[in-house]
Design a protein around this motif. Sequence first.
Motif: not given
Length: 384
Positions: A70-71, A75-78, A212-213, A217-219
């Motif tokens: 998750a971290a 960090h890399w993909q927001g 996903m970003a 599309m998150r869900d």
Amino acid sequence: MNPIFADLPTTVFEVMSSLARETGAINLGQGFPDDPGPEDVRRKAAEAVLDGNNQYPSMMGLPELRAAVAAHYRHWQGLDLDPTTNVMVTSGATEALAGAIFGIVRPGDEVVLFEPMYDAYLPLVRLAGGIPRFVTLQPPHFRLTEEALGRAFSPRTRAVVFNNPLNPTATIFPDEDLALLADFCRRFDAIAISDEVWEHVVFDGRRHRSLMAVEGMRDRTVKIGSAGKIFSLTGWKVGFVCADAPILKVLAKSHQFLTFTTPPNLQAAVAYGLCKDDAYFETMRQDFARSRDRFTQGLERLGFQVIPSQGTYFLNIDIAPLGETDDVAFCRRLVMDHGVASIPVSAFYAQGAVKTVVRFCFAKKDPTLDAGLERLAGVARRAA
Ligand code: PMP
Ligand code: GLN
């Protein structure tokens, strides 16, 4: 016997690697580096074997690894992921893909697949009872188009399996294409199974953007990653699935009867690795890009036409200018007569295969690449 497997050939990666072992060929086929991988990460795994827990870890993965995933993606993909409800550890991306497809696709559901596609997708969709709807991406750019998506999506579409960066073409879909795909997923209420195993292996200053970003599309995205690719440790088979909580809950049910868990010591080492500073990832990319350039230039000097590689461990050559029309026969000749294993790209198609593109893995030390080039000398010139 189940015809889905009984009628299936052995995966091309295994076939070519076996031929390479039998003949002593230089293996530039299957995608794996010949570097042993980061020593500190391997040391962590060794320590965890000796001093750590070697019993079944939690089914969902070590809490420290889920937190690290998750971290890392924040960090890399927001991405905004809750490690306890949005992240699950699997035995490689392959298990993640199987679990996602089995968990989402119901018999009779349509599943959109893009060709060329990684060879695991189609048998898994078929096993789930899904009906494949193919979109054939067109060389040399392999872009999505509204027209092609419009032909493939329907009210029966349940899911789409998407791979970015794309193996075998070594291309990266631009943001515009992600937005277009997202629009179709929303309109047809489809879930995107997004195979992003190559997310860190991108070159020339490019940055990976997760599907996903993308807005909306998150869900409805199941994001799949693989530590094997991130750390050049392909045999470890530690993968991650990230999804919205209601989706992940179901995927956990399919995971529990596929592998249930993944070796805890490797998970501990991957958790450590994901927290490495940015410099590690930047250097890894630069090193692979340098190998890509060395191999590209070498092939071009030998008269091969190289299709530029934007990411992954791979580059492709176009063998049509050599008068070749059968990539499988060409690859067989390369391994048997010249001692170099490669991958015929037609293996990534279920229909209408391009038969004039051949994939090489350049994630190798300079002497391996140079020895490969030496053996390929004369192949293009002789044909020309
Ligand atoms: N998807 C793609 C696009 C791949 O290229 C690979 C392996 N190279 C996988 C999935 C499988 O990954 P893993 O080894 O973690 O199962
Ligand atoms: N993904 C690797 C490749 O494309 C191979 C993985 C495998 O052998 N199944 O070469």
